[in-house]
Design a protein around this motif. Structure first.
Motif, short mmCIF file in Angstrom:
data_model
loop_
_atom_site.label_atom_id
_atom_site.label_comp_id
_atom_site.label_asym_id
_atom_site.label_seq_id
_atom_site.Cartn_x
_atom_site.Cartn_y
_atom_site.Cartn_z
N VAL A 173 0.86 -1.19 0.00
CA VAL A 173 0.00 0.00 0.00
C VAL A 173 0.89 1.23 0.00
N HIS A 174 0.84 2.04 -1.07
CA HIS A 174 1.63 3.26 -1.15
C HIS A 174 0.79 4.44 -0.65
N VAL A 175 1.37 5.21 0.25
CA VAL A 175 0.74 6.44 0.74
C VAL A 175 1.66 7.59 0.33
N LEU A 176 1.17 8.50 -0.52
CA LEU A 176 1.99 9.57 -1.08
C LEU A 176 1.47 10.94 -0.69
N GLU A 177 2.39 11.85 -0.43
CA GLU A 177 1.99 13.21 -0.08
C GLU A 177 1.49 13.98 -1.29
N SER A 178 2.01 13.63 -2.48
CA SER A 178 1.57 14.30 -3.70
C SER A 178 1.59 13.31 -4.86
N GLY A 179 0.77 13.57 -5.87
CA GLY A 179 0.73 12.71 -7.05
C GLY A 179 0.09 11.37 -6.81
N ALA A 180 -0.70 11.26 -5.75
CA ALA A 180 -1.32 9.98 -5.42
C ALA A 180 -2.61 9.79 -6.19
N GLU A 181 -3.20 8.63 -6.00
CA GLU A 181 -4.47 8.33 -6.64
C GLU A 181 -5.57 9.20 -6.02
N ASP A 182 -6.78 9.09 -6.57
CA ASP A 182 -7.89 9.89 -6.09
C ASP A 182 -8.41 9.43 -4.73
N ILE A 183 -8.00 8.25 -4.30
CA ILE A 183 -8.47 7.73 -3.03
C ILE A 183 -7.82 8.50 -1.89
N GLU A 184 -8.62 9.15 -1.09
CA GLU A 184 -8.13 10.01 0.00
C GLU A 184 -7.26 9.24 0.99
N LEU A 185 -7.60 7.99 1.21
CA LEU A 185 -6.89 7.17 2.19
C LEU A 185 -5.41 7.02 1.84
N PHE A 186 -5.07 7.10 0.55
CA PHE A 186 -3.69 6.90 0.12
C PHE A 186 -2.95 8.20 -0.14
N ARG A 187 -3.53 9.31 0.30
CA ARG A 187 -2.89 10.61 0.13
C ARG A 187 -2.52 11.21 1.48
N GLY A 188 -1.46 12.02 1.50
CA GLY A 188 -1.05 12.71 2.72
C GLY A 188 -0.01 11.95 3.51
N ARG A 189 0.07 12.26 4.78
CA ARG A 189 1.04 11.63 5.67
C ARG A 189 0.36 10.61 6.57
N ILE A 190 1.16 9.66 7.04
CA ILE A 190 0.61 8.63 7.92
C ILE A 190 0.57 9.14 9.35
N ASP A 191 -0.63 9.27 9.88
CA ASP A 191 -0.82 9.69 11.27
C ASP A 191 -1.88 8.77 11.89
N ALA A 192 -2.33 9.12 13.09
CA ALA A 192 -3.30 8.28 13.78
C ALA A 192 -4.59 8.12 12.99
N GLU A 193 -5.05 9.23 12.39
CA GLU A 193 -6.29 9.17 11.61
C GLU A 193 -6.13 8.30 10.37
N LYS A 194 -4.97 8.41 9.71
CA LYS A 194 -4.71 7.60 8.52
C LYS A 194 -4.66 6.12 8.89
#
Length: 354
Positions: A173-194
């Motif tokens: 599972v790739h989580v990217l800060e930018s250039g990610a897919e449209d799925i919100e879950l895979f965008r941004g930084r990994i924190d408690a909410e993610k």
């Protein structure tokens, strides 16, 4: 005690624009056997200043090669030199493999592994991941890999190859800060909410036997807390922290320790030989040894690696930071000497015990 050995560079290749994979040839009389998840400590002189840096082994033992991944860090002398000037045929001074970021891999086990990696934190996790897939055919591995963007994903092609080769046993599972897919879950930084979202939709934490986390400290702490909140015990969670310093800790201690506090007597055992030293209350066990020309092992001086690990045989010390030792090691009297300061009139430490 671990010593430095000269290893020849057999290959240098780019994995992304600002990171290289360095292959090393161990001495013929020393195989440099390693456990998946361990690291190597390098030493090099830069204009009269000795630098030591630790890099995790990214290859797996069954691959028959010794490799580390080195990402260029802004202002980092060693990482910049390794990326820009290191060539095949050069020799590097390297300590034997060290570290406790691993778990027993047994062919008959059927386990669910979960790995979190941020940036270059993928290197030790990759070694473990490849070893599990190869040596535990009944086990499965889920990797959550956080990066700034697609072009910063180290070992991207290798991970895709592993997914294809071990179909159904590896999930990435790739989580990217930018250039990610449209799925919100895979965008941004990994924190408690993610983490909460991942655990709800993609990862069944209740089925996880062992979790590995390697990356920046804030990310690691958030992930560990989320894993515990979802039922994992502390002993099921393995950490490997990448950091260059723990700012402010020594300064805080100097404010707490009076300038007139008496010095302590420090006995240091290295290679079976005792050394009697005088220890200032504001100076760590490691720095006291180094100031007296003893060849005590160390790398990061930040409580992050376990290179400077020693055992307290007598007396009492205060360990300001510990990101490397397991609880059972501390209970047995082991400390990180770079973070340990005398609390008693006499302290005896042994670098030969492990």
């Amino acid at each position: 005690m671990a010593r430095f050995h000269k290893l020849t560079v057999s290959d240098v290749r780019k994995t992304i624009r600002d990171a290289v994979v360095v292959s090393l040839t161990p001495p013929k009389d020393m195989g440099f056997e390693f456990i998946p998840g361990q690291y190597l400590t390098f030493r090099r002189d830069f204009d009269g200043t000795e630098l030591r840096r630790s890099y995790s082994i990214c290859s797996a033992p069954h691959e028959g090669q010794l490799q580390v991944g080195i990402k260029k860090v802004a202002g980092g002398a060693f990482s910049t030199w390794a990326n820009d000037e290191l060539e095949i045929g050069m020799e590097l001074e390297v300590m034997e493999p060290m570290g406790t970021f691993h778990t027993p891999i047994v062919e008959t086990q059927q386990k669910q592994y979960l790995g979190f990696a941020g940036g270059s934190g993928i290197t030790p996790v990759l070694s473990i991941l490849k070893s599990v897939l190869q040596q535990e055919p009944l086990s499965q591995f889920t990797l959550v890999y956080a990066n700034r963007g697609v072009n910063t994903i180290m070992f991207r092609e290798e991970l895709e190859d592993l997914k294809n080769r071990f179909m159904g046993r590896l999930n990435v599972v790739h989580v990217l800060e930018s250039g990610a897919e449209d799925i919100e879950l895979f965008r941004g930084r990994i924190d408690a909410e993610k983490c909460a979202g991942l655990f709800e939709h993609w990862i069944d934490v209740e089925q996880v036997d062992t979790a590995f986390i390697c990356g920046p400290e804030p990310m690691m702490l958030a992930i560990a807390a989320a894993l515990e909140d979802h039922g994992l015990a502390k002993e099921q969670i393995k950490f490997e922290l990448f950091a260059s310093a723990q700012v402010g800790q020594l300064k805080q201690r100097r404010q707490q320790v009076g300038a007139d506090q008496a010095k302590s007597q420090l006995r240091v055992l290295i290679d079976g030989t005792p050394h009697e030293l005088e220890m200032d209350p504001q100076t760590s066990v490691l720095d006291t040894a180094l100031e007296n020309a003893l060849d005590a092992p160390y790398a990061c001086k930040a409580g992050v690696c376990s290179t400077c690990k020693c055992k307290v045989l007598e007396g009492e010390v205060e360990m300001l930071a510990n990101h490397a030792l397991e609880d059972y090691e501390v209970e047995r009297g082991f400390v990180l000497s770079c973070q340990s300061y005398a609390l008693s009139d006499k302290v005896v430490v042994d670098y030969d015990q492990h």
